[in-house]
Design a protein around this motif. Structure first.
Motif, PDB file in Angstrom:
ATOM      1  N   ALA A 182       0.324   1.099   3.125  1.00  0.00           N
ATOM      2  CA  ALA A 182       1.665   1.597   2.799  1.00  0.00           C
ATOM      3  C   ALA A 182       2.156   2.536   3.895  1.00  0.00           C
ATOM      4  O   ALA A 182       3.328   2.487   4.300  1.00  0.00           O
ATOM      5  CB  ALA A 182       1.640   2.296   1.441  1.00  0.00           C
ATOM      6  N   ARG A 183       1.257   3.385   4.394  1.00  0.00           N
ATOM      7  CA  ARG A 183       1.679   4.338   5.425  1.00  0.00           C
ATOM      8  C   ARG A 183       2.032   3.613   6.719  1.00  0.00           C
ATOM      9  O   ARG A 183       3.038   3.911   7.354  1.00  0.00           O
ATOM     10  CB  ARG A 183       0.578   5.369   5.680  1.00  0.00           C
ATOM     11  N   GLU A 184       1.197   2.639   7.110  1.00  0.00           N
ATOM     12  CA  GLU A 184       1.467   1.895   8.344  1.00  0.00           C
ATOM     13  C   GLU A 184       2.775   1.106   8.245  1.00  0.00           C
ATOM     14  O   GLU A 184       3.501   0.952   9.234  1.00  0.00           O
ATOM     15  CB  GLU A 184       0.317   0.932   8.643  1.00  0.00           C
ATOM     16  N   ALA A 185       3.065   0.636   7.037  1.00  0.00           N
ATOM     17  CA  ALA A 185       4.257  -0.203   6.849  1.00  0.00           C
ATOM     18  C   ALA A 185       5.531   0.555   7.220  1.00  0.00           C
ATOM     19  O   ALA A 185       6.525  -0.049   7.631  1.00  0.00           O
ATOM     20  CB  ALA A 185       4.323  -0.709   5.411  1.00  0.00           C
ATOM     21  N   GLU A 186       5.484   1.897   7.104  1.00  0.00           N
ATOM     22  CA  GLU A 186       6.670   2.694   7.448  1.00  0.00           C
ATOM     23  C   GLU A 186       7.009   2.604   8.933  1.00  0.00           C
ATOM     24  O   GLU A 186       8.142   2.867   9.332  1.00  0.00           O
ATOM     25  CB  GLU A 186       6.440   4.161   7.067  1.00  0.00           C
ATOM     26  N   SER A 187       6.029   2.269   9.764  1.00  0.00           N
ATOM     27  CA  SER A 187       6.271   2.182  11.214  1.00  0.00           C
ATOM     28  C   SER A 187       6.616   0.777  11.683  1.00  0.00           C
ATOM     29  O   SER A 187       6.751   0.550  12.884  1.00  0.00           O
ATOM     30  CB  SER A 187       5.023   2.635  11.982  1.00  0.00           C
ATOM     31  N   GLU A 190      12.180  -2.944  10.969  1.00  0.00           N
ATOM     32  CA  GLU A 190      12.789  -3.209   9.660  1.00  0.00           C
ATOM     33  C   GLU A 190      13.312  -4.623   9.500  1.00  0.00           C
ATOM     34  O   GLU A 190      13.418  -5.126   8.382  1.00  0.00           O
ATOM     35  CB  GLU A 190      13.915  -2.200   9.407  1.00  0.00           C
ATOM     36  N   ASP A 200      -3.001  -1.231  -0.684  1.00  0.00           N
ATOM     37  CA  ASP A 200      -2.883   0.118  -1.220  1.00  0.00           C
ATOM     38  C   ASP A 200      -4.173   0.550  -1.908  1.00  0.00           C
ATOM     39  O   ASP A 200      -4.173   0.971  -3.067  1.00  0.00           O
ATOM     40  CB  ASP A 200      -1.695   0.158  -2.190  1.00  0.00           C
TER      41      ASP A 200
END
Ligand code: ADP
Length: 282
Positions: A182-187, A190, A200
């Motif tokens: 989930a954290r990596e997905a923020e980078s 888009e 997760d």
């Protein structure tokens, strides 16, 4: 075969009472050597699931590299694409694991980043059944991804925890599936045109596609070490997908492999096919 391209490591697993903090001392309970590296972990997991696998990566000309290569071969992974790089040592990671199974890493990349785009044999890539890319030199990953997609070979990508520090634009343009926490997905970019699998931990994983989102809960197990869980997940998900399984089954395979990998120490602890089937039937 499925080619896994990226890091090959020798791990030193250090069990500690708690992860180190500034101005405090943690006690070592035990330590063990084993093999790791994201690409090697995925290749080993696939091979255990009876999916023919090969590696594209680098080791040094040292004892750790010989051990990593021998481990891959023992696991049935083709090492034809494993380069012995004279310019430096094999990557070593000290994996600190606390009593709850939480992990912190201390490592060197060694020659893991030594593979340049020109070192990759394009024929090997074109002949692959699928290519799975993990953290590595972006230019090398981009070349492999482009050669594969131009040849109609499927491409998956797990950029790993350093995704925010690197520019993988040339890779994302060619991938079908991306794995990320989930954290990596923020980078991630888009506007990516790929299926995204967000893992997760104990909560399982979610597949996000243009059609929508599908979550699959994790399996409750006695976790001792989460190292390599994401790699075992990716192998399980890919094995099922390459066999034509539906999304739900692919997520279940991934979660089962990820969960089972947390029940013993080390990074290459994904299950074999028989254990996986028994676990899913239970
Ligand atoms: P990473 O290992 O890359 O940090 P995660 O922690 O999200 O990634 O774990 C990957 C997958 O492994 C999860 O989606 C889940 O299927 C499985 N997994 C990880 N930790 C646990 C856990 N404590 N219990 C059960 N399954 C887990």
């Amino acid at each position: 075969p499925v080619l896994a391209a990226g890091h090959v490591n020798c791990d030193v697993i250090v069990r500690v009472d708690r992860l180190p903090e500034p101005d405090a001392e943690s006690a070592i309970r035990s330590f063990d050597r084993s093999c790791g590296g994201s690409a090697a972990n995925v290749a080993v997991s696939l091979s255990r699931l009876s999916v023919p696998a090969g590696i594209v990566g680098s080791v040094g000309t040292d004892e750790a590299g010989a051990r990593a290569a021998a481990t891959l071969e023992r696991e049935g992974v083709s090492t034809a694409g494993l380069r012995e790089a004279p310019e430096g040592p094999t990557a070593v990671k000290h994996v600190l694991v606390d009593d709850r199974g939480e992990v912190a890493l201390l490592g060197t990349d060694g020659v893991n980043e030594a593979i340049e785009p020109g070192d990759v044999d394009p024929e090997r890539v074109r002949r692959a059944g699928h290519v799975h890319l993990t953290s590595q030199r972006p230019a090398t990953a981009a070349r492999i991804a482009r050669v594969a997609s131009e040849a109609g070979v499927g491409v998956s990508f797990d950029p790993g925890r350093r995704v925010g520090e690197r520019t993988y634009d040339g890779v994302f343009a060619h991938v079908d599936t991306v794995f990320a926490t989930a954290r990596e997905a923020e980078s991630l970019p888009e506007d990516g045109d790929y299926a995204l699998v967000v893992t997760d931990g104990a909560d399982g994983a979610e597949l996000r596609t243009a059609e929508g989102r599908r979550h699959h809960p994790g399996f409750a197990v006695d976790t001792v070490d989460t190292t390599g869980a994401g790699d075992a997940f990716a192998a399980g998900f890919l094995a099922a997908t390459l066999e034509g399984a539906c999304e739900k089954r692919a997520l279940a395979y991934g979660n089962a492999c990820g969960a089972m990998a947390t029940t013993s120490e080390g990074a290459q602890t994904g299950p074999d096919r028989a254990r996986l089937e028994r676990f899913l039937d239970a």
